[in-house]
Design an enzyme around this catalytic site. Structure first.
Site, PDB file in Angstrom:
ATOM      1  N   GLU A 106       6.291  -9.863 -49.944  1.00  0.00           N
ATOM      2  CA  GLU A 106       7.124  -8.663 -49.829  1.00  0.00           C
ATOM      3  C   GLU A 106       7.201  -7.950 -51.171  1.00  0.00           C
ATOM      4  O   GLU A 106       7.176  -8.586 -52.223  1.00  0.00           O
ATOM      5  CB  GLU A 106       8.550  -9.060 -49.442  1.00  0.00           C
ATOM      6  CG  GLU A 106       8.632  -9.726 -48.101  1.00  0.00           C
ATOM      7  CD  GLU A 106      10.034 -10.210 -47.774  1.00  0.00           C
ATOM      8  OE1 GLU A 106      10.998  -9.847 -48.493  1.00  0.00           O
ATOM      9  OE2 GLU A 106      10.159 -10.964 -46.799  1.00  0.00           O
ATOM     10  N   CYS A 125      10.159  -3.906 -57.148  1.00  0.00           N
ATOM     11  CA  CYS A 125      10.437  -5.339 -57.226  1.00  0.00           C
ATOM     12  C   CYS A 125       9.190  -6.059 -56.711  1.00  0.00           C
ATOM     13  O   CYS A 125       8.804  -5.916 -55.553  1.00  0.00           O
ATOM     14  CB  CYS A 125      11.658  -5.642 -56.376  1.00  0.00           C
ATOM     15  SG  CYS A 125      12.113  -7.371 -56.381  1.00  0.00           S
ATOM     16  N   CYS A 132       7.576 -20.004 -52.795  1.00  0.00           N
ATOM     17  CA  CYS A 132       8.059 -20.464 -54.110  1.00  0.00           C
ATOM     18  C   CYS A 132       8.293 -21.959 -54.053  1.00  0.00           C
ATOM     19  O   CYS A 132       8.726 -22.501 -53.038  1.00  0.00           O
ATOM     20  CB  CYS A 132       9.356 -19.749 -54.485  1.00  0.00           C
ATOM     21  SG  CYS A 132       9.969 -20.240 -56.118  1.00  0.00           S
ATOM     22  N   CYS A 136      15.578 -23.052 -54.517  1.00  0.00           N
ATOM     23  CA  CYS A 136      16.995 -22.721 -54.715  1.00  0.00           C
ATOM     24  C   CYS A 136      17.637 -22.520 -53.339  1.00  0.00           C
ATOM     25  O   CYS A 136      17.047 -21.882 -52.458  1.00  0.00           O
ATOM     26  CB  CYS A 136      17.152 -21.465 -55.575  1.00  0.00           C
ATOM     27  SG  CYS A 136      16.321 -21.619 -57.175  1.00  0.00           S
ATOM     28  N   CYS A 139      18.258 -18.999 -51.585  1.00  0.00           N
ATOM     29  CA  CYS A 139      17.146 -18.056 -51.642  1.00  0.00           C
ATOM     30  C   CYS A 139      16.220 -18.219 -50.430  1.00  0.00           C
ATOM     31  O   CYS A 139      15.718 -19.329 -50.178  1.00  0.00           O
ATOM     32  CB  CYS A 139      16.366 -18.291 -52.930  1.00  0.00           C
ATOM     33  SG  CYS A 139      14.875 -17.293 -53.035  1.00  0.00           S
ATOM     34  N   CYS A 369      14.773 -11.032 -51.070  1.00  0.00           N
ATOM     35  CA  CYS A 369      13.357 -11.303 -50.900  1.00  0.00           C
ATOM     36  C   CYS A 369      13.132 -12.535 -50.057  1.00  0.00           C
ATOM     37  O   CYS A 369      13.827 -13.521 -50.168  1.00  0.00           O
ATOM     38  CB  CYS A 369      12.673 -11.413 -52.245  1.00  0.00           C
ATOM     39  SG  CYS A 369      11.921  -9.839 -52.587  1.00  0.00           S
TER      40      CYS A 369
END
Ligand code: SAH
Ligand code: SF4
Length: 383
Positions: A106, A125, A132, A136, A139, A369
């Site tokens: 994205e 952004c 990832c 976290c 997120c 995101c």
């Protein structure tokens, strides 16, 4: 290793050389290897980054034979825009991009009207990885796991997609009809999917390419890298020639709390992280922004604010805290009330810690995101 070998081994799935992955000297070397004159690289850079073309046939000052070769052997950031969403006020635009191996990422364009002395801004952004690895808990990207690093060309391409869009249709803030339209990208933030410092070399390469005065010419001070807190990379950045802004995702003032929401804290606890920031400040003379996602009932009390003020005291005026009310994801975190946010900030001011609060935007288009991709993949499964 030759340049074409380097490029090919970086992009396993692409046979063509992605020109957006090459710095100007690399492009010169690549052309020489193809027995073409090196000066063509500057012409190509001009077409790619100033004229923003996507098609070799438009490059009218290149000989037809070279244009044909380029079409066969090179590409310009190949990726497909799978969907584009605009927020109701049209200040936030989000795209879902399919990379050439089918991975999804994205990117978001955020538009800011001129306020007082400040000119209008158009900030992209940018994602640096598909998924990832850092997990976290608040997120959406962290919850999907890691797919792969993006190439520098894939990082650069995201910026160019929005640059072309704005060039073709400049934006004027609604309600401010007299203000100048904005037709170019003014800033980039590496706050999309992924951890930029986990993909350090490709990220720095992309920033250098976008910074080149022969090309896109975006000033380093208009670029911000956000990191989960990879200590060795923070140290490395302070030695780079490129003076980009650094943002640290802090999100908690104690090790106990930070380790609960950010697993990386077990590897690089706060003492080491703050020491690295101190070194970075000493080496660069620059301020560091600490991002602090406010999670109601978790890290948002006045006590937490006092702890945060104490933690950042050694950095003096070089620390700035950006308070970010959490965007709802599938995890069960809620944003604090306006009063709680004000009380939190007041305590930080008492500690002389400069701070701001990020205006929420684009909630109607799943702005945090990872959310758009999560939604897209759910729909795809249901079909
Ligand atoms: N991996 C890097 C950059 C990408 S995340 C990093 O962690 O810094 C960019 C920012 O968005 C980080 O500060 C991240 O903590 C924050 N963020 C993640 N999930 C969020 C959410 N649900 N609401 C608000 N901010 C979020
Ligand atoms: Fe990764 Fe950053 Fe999300 Fe953490 S906040 S999971 S590091 S993208």
């Amino acid at each position: 290793m030759s340049i074409s070998q380097i490029t090919h081994s970086n992009i396993h799935t692409v046979k063509k050389t992605d020109l957006l992955s090459l710095t100007l000297p690399e492009m010169q070397a690549w052309l020489l290897e193809m027995r073409e004159p090196a000066f063509r690289a500057k012409q190509l850079y001009n077409w790619l980054y100033k004229r923003l073309v996507t098609d070799f046939s438009a490059m009218s000052n290149l000989p037809l034979s070279l244009r044909t070769r380029l079409t066969q052997e090179a590409s310009i950031g190949p990726m497909i825009v799978q969907s584009e969403l605009h927020s109701k006020d049209d200040r936030t635009r989000k795209i879902l991009l399919e990379l050439n191996d089918g991975k999804l990422i994205e990117s978001v364009l955020m538009l800011y009207p001129p306020i007082g002395e400040n000119n209008a801004r158009a900030t992209v952004c940018v994602s640096t990885q598909a998924g990832c690895a850092f997990g976290c808990t608040f997120c959406a990207t962290g919850q999907m796991g890691f797919d792969r690093h993006l190439t520098s060309g894939e990082i650069v391409a995201q910026v160019l997609i929005f640059a072309r869009e704005l060039r073709d249709a400049p934006w004027v803030a609604k309600g401010l009809p007299g203000s100048d339209p904005i037709d170019h990208i003014t800033n980039i933030v590496l706050m999309g999917m992924g951890e930029p410092f986990h993909n350090y070399d490709n990220v720095l390469q992309a920033l250098r390419i976008l910074n080149s005065s022969d090309g896109f010419n975006l000033g380093a001070r208009h670029m911000t890298v956000s990191t989960v807190g990879l200590v060795p990379a923070i140290r490395k950045l302070s030695q780079e020639q490129l003076q980009v802004n650094l943002a640290i995702s802090l999100h908690a003032p104690t090790d106990e709390l930070r380790s609960k929401t950010m697993p990386i804290n077990k590897k690089y606890p706060l003492e080491e992280l703050i020491a690295a920031c101190k070194e970075y400040i000493a080496a660069s003379g620059r301020q560091v922004t600490f991002e602090y996602v406010l999670l109601a009932g978790v890290n948002d009390t006045e006590d937490h604010a006092h702890q945060l003020g104490t933690l950042l005291a050694p950095l003096k005026q070089f620390a700035h805290v950006n308070c970010i009310p959490v965007n709802a994801t599938s995890a069960d975190f809620k944003s604090p009330s306006g009063e709680a946010i004000s009380a939190f900030r007041k305590v930080l001011f008492e500690h002389s810690v400069s701070n701001s609060v990020r205006a929420e935007r684009g909630d109607d288009i799943a702005a945090a995101c990872g959310q758009l991709r999560t939604r897209f993949e759910k729909n795809r499964k249901q079909q």
